[in-house]
Design an enzyme around this catalytic site. Sequence first.
Site, PDB file in Angstrom:
ATOM      1  CE1 TYR A 224     -26.793  18.502 -29.535  1.00 21.49           C
ATOM      2  CE2 TYR A 224     -27.460  19.542 -27.473  1.00 21.49           C
ATOM      3  CZ  TYR A 224     -27.357  18.550 -28.239  1.00 21.49           C
ATOM      4  OH  TYR A 224     -28.418  17.513 -28.148  1.00 21.49           O
TER       5      TYR A 224
ATOM      6  CD  GLU B 254     -44.442  16.814 -34.155  1.00 18.16           C
ATOM      7  OE1 GLU B 254     -43.093  16.948 -34.199  1.00 18.16           O
ATOM      8  OE2 GLU B 254     -45.081  16.025 -34.584  1.00 18.16           O
ATOM      9  N   PRO B 255     -44.289  21.705 -30.566  1.00 18.95           N
ATOM     10  CG  PRO B 255     -45.304  23.421 -29.183  1.00 18.95           C
ATOM     11  CD  PRO B 255     -45.513  22.392 -30.242  1.00 18.95           C
ATOM     12  N   GLY B 256     -41.291  22.464 -28.415  1.00 16.42           N
ATOM     13  CA  GLY B 256     -40.597  21.781 -27.218  1.00 16.42           C
ATOM     14  C   GLY B 256     -40.002  22.974 -26.377  1.00 16.42           C
ATOM     15  NE  ARG B 257     -34.103  24.514 -28.469  1.00 18.21           N
ATOM     16  CZ  ARG B 257     -33.194  23.536 -28.603  1.00 18.21           C
ATOM     17  NH1 ARG B 257     -32.223  24.088 -27.698  1.00 18.21           N
ATOM     18  NH2 ARG B 257     -32.945  22.944 -29.240  1.00 18.21           N
TER      19      ARG B 257
ATOM     20  NE  ARG C 178     -29.210  22.682 -25.258  1.00 18.24           N
ATOM     21  CZ  ARG C 178     -28.870  23.626 -25.808  1.00 18.24           C
ATOM     22  NH1 ARG C 178     -28.545  24.569 -25.042  1.00 18.24           N
ATOM     23  NH2 ARG C 178     -29.014  23.703 -27.191  1.00 18.24           N
TER      24      ARG C 178
ATOM     25  CE1 TYR D   2     -35.056  18.294 -26.665  1.00 21.17           C
ATOM     26  CE2 TYR D   2     -34.819  20.962 -26.858  1.00 21.17           C
ATOM     27  CZ  TYR D   2     -35.595  19.695 -27.432  1.00 21.17           C
ATOM     28  OH  TYR D   2     -36.456  19.407 -28.393  1.00 21.17           O
TER      29      TYR D   2
ATOM     30  CB  CYS E 239     -12.190  13.296 -14.692  1.00 19.98           C
ATOM     31  SG  CYS E 239     -12.325  13.316 -12.915  1.00 19.98           S
TER      32      CYS E 239
HETATM   33  N1  LLP Z   1     -40.800  17.295 -33.367  1.00 17.66           N
HETATM   34  C1  LLP Z   1     -39.719  16.649 -33.449  1.00 17.66           C
HETATM   35  C2  LLP Z   1     -40.057  15.302 -34.567  1.00 17.66           C
HETATM   36  C3  LLP Z   1     -38.479  16.598 -33.136  1.00 17.66           C
HETATM   37  O1  LLP Z   1     -37.428  15.588 -33.482  1.00 17.66           O
HETATM   38  C4  LLP Z   1     -38.177  17.564 -32.144  1.00 17.66           C
HETATM   39  C5  LLP Z   1     -37.035  17.733 -31.532  1.00 17.66           C
HETATM   40  C6  LLP Z   1     -39.299  18.374 -31.582  1.00 17.66           C
HETATM   41  C7  LLP Z   1     -40.444  18.337 -32.367  1.00 17.66           C
HETATM   42  C8  LLP Z   1     -39.175  19.656 -30.803  1.00 17.66           C
HETATM   43  O2  LLP Z   1     -38.347  20.592 -31.276  1.00 17.66           O
HETATM   44  P1  LLP Z   1     -38.211  21.724 -30.715  1.00 17.66           P
HETATM   45  O3  LLP Z   1     -39.439  22.826 -30.688  1.00 17.66           O
HETATM   46  O4  LLP Z   1     -37.841  21.669 -29.031  1.00 17.66           O
HETATM   47  O5  LLP Z   1     -36.944  22.445 -31.279  1.00 17.66           O
HETATM   48  N2  LLP Z   1     -31.180  17.970 -27.480  1.00 17.66           N
HETATM   49  C9  LLP Z   1     -31.079  19.309 -28.509  1.00 17.66           C
HETATM   50  C10 LLP Z   1     -32.367  19.331 -29.231  1.00 17.66           C
HETATM   51  C11 LLP Z   1     -32.874  17.886 -29.914  1.00 17.66           C
HETATM   52  C12 LLP Z   1     -34.205  18.333 -30.427  1.00 17.66           C
HETATM   53  C13 LLP Z   1     -34.744  17.096 -31.139  1.00 17.66           C
HETATM   54  N3  LLP Z   1     -35.797  17.113 -31.730  1.00 17.66           N
HETATM   55  C14 LLP Z   1     -30.704  20.301 -27.653  1.00 17.66           C
HETATM   56  O6  LLP Z   1     -30.299  20.424 -26.549  1.00 17.66           O
HETATM   57  O7  LLP Z   1     -30.428  21.474 -28.310  1.00 17.66           O
END
Ligand code: LLP
Length: 418
Positions: free
Chosen positions: A318, A275-278, A314, A372, A343
């Site tokens: 964070y 489940e890659p996102g970032r 972000r 994000y 503000c």
């Molecule tokens: N799978 C699950 C179950 C997750 O909770 C997440 C991210 C991912 C996959 C994807 O993770 P990644 O590959 O993107 O690291 N808003 C925060 C990041 C929150 C991530 C939440 N879960 C930020 O801006 O750093």
Amino acid sequence: MDHFALVDGELHCEAVPLSRIAAEVGTPVYVYSANALRTQARRFRDGLKGAGRVHLAYAIKANPNIAVLNVLAREGYGADVVSGGEMARALAAGMPAADIVFSGVGKTRAELSRGIGAEIGQFNIELEEEGVVLAQLAAAQGKTARAVLRVNPDVDAGTHAKISTGKSENKFGVPIAEAADIFGRLAGLNGLNLRGVAIHIGSQLLDLGPLEAAYSRIGAFVSELRARGHTITHVDLGGGLGVNYKAGDVPPDPADFGAMVARVTKDWDVTLMFEPGRVITGNAGVLLTEVIWVKPGVTSPYVIVDAAMNDLARPALYDAWHDFEAVRPSGECMVANIAGPVCETGDTFARDREIDVVKSGDLAIFRTAGAYGATMASTYNSRPLVPEVLVDGDRYAVVADRIAAETILAAERVPDWL
Ligand code: LLP
């Protein structure tokens, strides 16, 4: 290759000058590179070549824009979704229902029902009761829901506390010590095909060590489940790979990640899910902004830009770092704070940072804003919702409109009994 690079002294996204987008669409605006998305999608997939059967579910929470999803669907990615809204987006982007994974610690009964009705590929169950309800809802529709049980491996991901998910005190998954018994109670339920396990220990991981530790624990757990007579065909290893936000960040190379996965999982004989996102979208986007004022400050001047914490949350949430660069750098540097118009003192992107010299009216970017970024935007301070642009070669399109403050106001009303 960097898809946001200087051409004749001016930052471009692929072949499109960012100044053209600013002139035609206005600022602030997110700009994504289609070819950066494709490149990363392929790098991640190629990294896993040695890992056997693999299913890729892009975590659309990172960037759910429907055009971005469309690019990734064409690269063969399914989706990891965490709400009914994300499920609807994935389907609307043309991702086959069977390629969608439904994660999330608070799926409502209505969302579960919708997912069952759409015959999505897999539900990642977060607690025993959810599994029981999922089974009942599926049986009531005459269907069998494919599912895995999310296990909390109690591993410290070594990332920011707000994005750590794999410690026992976090809200995610079932405790690994109880997981086999819970699995056993759910496995026989009518309406449920419980076929494996899932983990996700956190996000923006710059070290493979915690991931390897978590994967090893899950491998041992799979053996335990098999010893108890369960059939395990799928293991979802989640997301979490970090990206470089600033000089000195050394994120894992997808090839090294893939080699680690291949080594740890070589005897598992399952379909591995990711489940890659970032890692897919982070460096495929920037936030383009205009300098409104350069205001004298006590230590350093304040560069006040037209993007704010409502557009890119972000740094405020964070303390995250996003590189800031002038679109037409002169080569000179200055030390400055960078802040938005909201503000709150928290609406500060950087303090006492060495940046390109900028003045009122200059364009600049925040880098690594493709994940994000826009998706966490709000309309705080009654600011418009930030638009998004996708570039592909020498073409670009507005893929999400700027939602005007007036449009948002039009959805509100004063009751006539006031
Ligand atoms: N799978 C699950 C179950 C997750 O909770 C997440 C991210 C991912 C996959 C994807 O993770 P990644 O590959 O993107 O690291 N808003 C925060 C990041 C929150 C991530 C939440 N879960 C930020 O801006 O750093």
